[in-house]
Design a protein around this motif. Structure first.
Motif, mmCIF file in Angstrom:
data_model
loop_
_atom_site.group_PDB
_atom_site.id
_atom_site.type_symbol
_atom_site.label_atom_id
_atom_site.label_comp_id
_atom_site.label_asym_id
_atom_site.label_seq_id
_atom_site.Cartn_x
_atom_site.Cartn_y
_atom_site.Cartn_z
ATOM 1 N N MET A 1 4.097 43.148 40.574
ATOM 2 C CA MET A 1 3.863 41.795 40.389
ATOM 3 C C MET A 1 3.454 41.029 41.600
ATOM 4 S SD MET A 1 5.211 38.418 38.313
ATOM 5 C CE MET A 1 5.188 39.501 36.684
ATOM 6 N N SER A 2 4.481 41.462 42.763
ATOM 7 C CA SER A 2 4.280 40.441 44.022
ATOM 8 C C SER A 2 3.267 40.684 44.813
ATOM 9 C CB SER A 2 5.873 40.765 44.643
ATOM 10 O OG SER A 2 5.805 42.120 44.949
ATOM 11 N N ALA A 3 2.931 42.346 44.792
ATOM 12 C CA ALA A 3 1.618 42.452 45.661
ATOM 13 C C ALA A 3 0.342 41.977 45.011
ATOM 14 C CB ALA A 3 1.514 43.968 45.665
ATOM 15 N N ALA A 4 0.285 41.788 43.618
ATOM 16 C CA ALA A 4 -0.809 41.307 42.862
ATOM 17 C C ALA A 4 -0.992 39.941 43.454
ATOM 18 C CB ALA A 4 -0.679 41.276 41.571
ATOM 19 N N ILE A 5 0.269 39.038 43.284
ATOM 20 C CA ILE A 5 0.203 37.838 43.823
ATOM 21 C C ILE A 5 -0.390 37.438 45.299
ATOM 22 C CG2 ILE A 5 1.709 35.824 44.104
ATOM 23 C CD1 ILE A 5 3.348 36.594 41.636
ATOM 24 N N VAL A 6 0.363 38.228 46.159
ATOM 25 C CA VAL A 6 -0.463 38.073 47.458
ATOM 26 C C VAL A 6 -1.704 38.477 47.594
ATOM 27 C CG1 VAL A 6 0.176 39.032 49.670
ATOM 28 C CG2 VAL A 6 2.158 38.670 48.303
ATOM 29 N N GLU A 7 -2.365 39.440 46.872
ATOM 30 C CA GLU A 7 -3.641 39.818 46.803
ATOM 31 C C GLU A 7 -4.368 38.417 46.487
ATOM 32 O OE1 GLU A 7 -5.462 42.279 48.244
ATOM 33 O OE2 GLU A 7 -3.527 42.992 49.107
ATOM 34 N N ARG A 8 -3.960 37.871 45.544
ATOM 35 C CA ARG A 8 -4.578 36.579 45.259
ATOM 36 C C ARG A 8 -4.864 35.334 45.926
ATOM 37 N NH1 ARG A 8 -2.057 35.064 39.554
ATOM 38 N NH2 ARG A 8 -3.795 33.230 39.422
ATOM 39 N N LEU A 9 -4.077 35.585 46.974
ATOM 40 C CA LEU A 9 -4.266 34.521 48.184
ATOM 41 C C LEU A 9 -5.499 34.827 49.022
ATOM 42 C CD1 LEU A 9 -0.633 33.873 49.123
ATOM 43 C CD2 LEU A 9 -1.905 32.893 47.411
ATOM 44 N N GLU A 160 14.468 39.796 38.325
ATOM 45 C CA GLU A 160 14.483 39.142 37.032
ATOM 46 C C GLU A 160 13.285 38.578 36.373
ATOM 47 O OE1 GLU A 160 17.692 36.542 37.316
ATOM 48 O OE2 GLU A 160 18.956 37.908 38.386
ATOM 49 N N GLY A 161 12.263 38.633 37.236
ATOM 50 C CA GLY A 161 10.989 37.968 36.463
ATOM 51 C C GLY A 161 10.939 36.678 36.747
ATOM 52 N N LEU A 162 12.052 36.019 37.262
ATOM 53 C CA LEU A 162 11.866 34.444 37.422
ATOM 54 C C LEU A 162 10.919 33.936 38.201
ATOM 55 C CD1 LEU A 162 15.778 33.671 37.312
ATOM 56 C CD2 LEU A 162 14.062 33.478 35.407
ATOM 57 N N VAL A 163 10.506 34.711 39.150
ATOM 58 C CA VAL A 163 9.254 34.286 40.149
ATOM 59 C C VAL A 163 8.682 35.376 40.365
ATOM 60 C CG1 VAL A 163 10.423 32.357 41.182
ATOM 61 C CG2 VAL A 163 10.761 34.453 42.412
ATOM 62 N N LEU A 184 13.045 42.018 52.623
ATOM 63 C CA LEU A 184 13.135 41.202 51.158
ATOM 64 C C LEU A 184 11.937 40.667 50.557
ATOM 65 C CD1 LEU A 184 16.632 40.423 51.070
ATOM 66 C CD2 LEU A 184 15.843 42.469 50.211
ATOM 67 N N LEU A 185 11.166 40.203 51.929
ATOM 68 C CA LEU A 185 9.996 39.231 51.662
ATOM 69 C C LEU A 185 8.763 39.896 51.038
ATOM 70 C CD1 LEU A 185 10.441 36.668 54.487
ATOM 71 C CD2 LEU A 185 11.829 37.058 52.231
ATOM 72 N N ASP A 186 7.997 39.179 50.432
ATOM 73 C CA ASP A 186 6.721 39.360 50.042
ATOM 74 C C ASP A 186 5.659 38.498 50.938
ATOM 75 O OD1 ASP A 186 7.269 40.823 47.780
ATOM 76 O OD2 ASP A 186 7.843 39.021 47.064
ATOM 77 N N LEU A 187 6.161 37.269 51.337
ATOM 78 C CA LEU A 187 5.106 36.203 52.377
ATOM 79 C C LEU A 187 5.999 35.406 53.094
ATOM 80 C CD1 LEU A 187 3.300 34.722 49.216
ATOM 81 C CD2 LEU A 187 2.062 35.953 51.190
#
Length: 324
Positions: A1-9, A160-163, A184-187
């Motif tokens: 999920m995190s990679a997909a969110i970064v791609e949306r920026l 946990e899917g909270l963010v 640990l970071l995505d961004l």
């Protein structure tokens, strides 16, 4: 999920500090119309923080976002400062916000504090989730605890899917680089340290982001307003104080390049960071609909390659004292 969110920026993001009455009051109407104009202009990334106006930015932003298609927007806020009852005897202008001081910021980068901060931000925003959660300005608080306890806590919350994605936001590329190297970071959200004016983040931060696959959001790309106008006055500010002469000289040189190539200094400032593949978006603070539309035009202004060649030919601006 995190990679997909970064791609949306992608491209321009809406920074909501002005919705928290940064430096002066923003009317409710202007705040509402600014977010609406951003949506209408195609902006889909919205960033806020409890720090901005002691929660006012989150509340104002949330009131508009609640009426937009949630799956089409990316929303970020920040943790590290909890809002607790304040003295209620004046205002918060000492911290830069024209709001009453009925609340105050309390540093808490423990796991308990970070989870509580997320819950309270969601309540102010009126949303059921955040896409991105940043640890905010760890160098201004308990830095070692923030990195040793806060970052792993954020990672667990992501698991946990909270963010959806996690990061760190700061003007200090040193602490950002430390955080990136934890793996640990995505961004990261880098404030002022990679801009048309100066690029100290090139030394360590951007290579670390590339190595660890961490996306970058650039903010404060006008460097305290120094690059926000084509004509740079002699009394311009940089880093929230009077601009030193070398900084003014560089700003005048950049303005001349813009003028010689038929664009404006703010056009160059908005577009410059996006030339780097690590930088996913530039988030700009926007107080009203007119500013939103102007910044969208700046993003889309055609800049000839000769202008970028002239910018790239300038020697680096060496200001080690201003890079903290």
């Amino acid at each position: 999920m995190s990679a997909a969110i970064v791609e949306r920026l992608n491209g321009l993001g809406f920074g909501a500090a002005q919705l928290g009455n940064l430096y002066r009051e923003t009317s409710e109407r202007d705040a509402h119309e600014a977010v609406g104009a951003a949506w209408e202009g195609g902006i889909r990334y919205f960033d806020t923080a409890p720090h901005y106006g002691l929660g006012l930015s989150e509340r104002r932003l949330g009131r508009v976002l609640q009426h937009l298609p949630r799956e089409e927007i990316v929303v970020s806020s920040k943790v590290g400062r909890l809002l607790r009852p304040g003295p209620g005897t004046g205002d918060d202008l000492a911290n830069g916000f024209a709001v009453p001081d009925d609340l105050q910021r309390v540093w808490d980068v423990s796991e308990v504090g970070i989870r509580r901060s997320l819950e309270e931000s969601l309540e102010r925003l009126g949303l059921d989730r955040l896409d991105i959660l940043y640890l905010h300005d760890p160098e201004e608080g308990p830095e070692e605890q923030a990195l040793a306890e806060g970052l792993p806590a954020l990672a667990r919350m992501r698991e946990e899917g909270l963010v959806g994605a996690i990061g760190v936001g700061s003007k200090d590329q040193r602490v950002l680089t430390r955080a990136v190297r934890t793996g640990l970071l995505d961004l990261v959200m880098v404030s002022g340290r990679y801009s048309l004016l100066e690029q100290p983040a090139e030394a360590d931060l951007l290579p670390a982001c590339r190595e660890h696959g961490v996306g970058v959001v650039a903010v404060s790309v006008f460097n305290s307003g120094l690059l926000a106008r084509q004509e740079v006055p002699d009394d311009a500010h940089y880093e929230y104080g009077p601009a030193p002469q070398p900084v003014l000289q560089r700003a005048w040189e950049l303005a001349a390049i813009a003028r010689d190539h038929g664009v404006t200094l703010p056009d160059l400032a908005v577009q410059y960071p996006l030339r780097r593949p690590e930088i996913r978006a530039v988030a700009l603070g926007m107080r009203n609909a007119s500013q939103v539309r102007t910044n969208l035009q700046r993003l889309q202004a055609p800049v000839p390659q000769a202008a970028w060649d002239a910018v790239d030919a300038l020697p680096p601006l060496d200001l080690p004292g201003a890079r903290a």
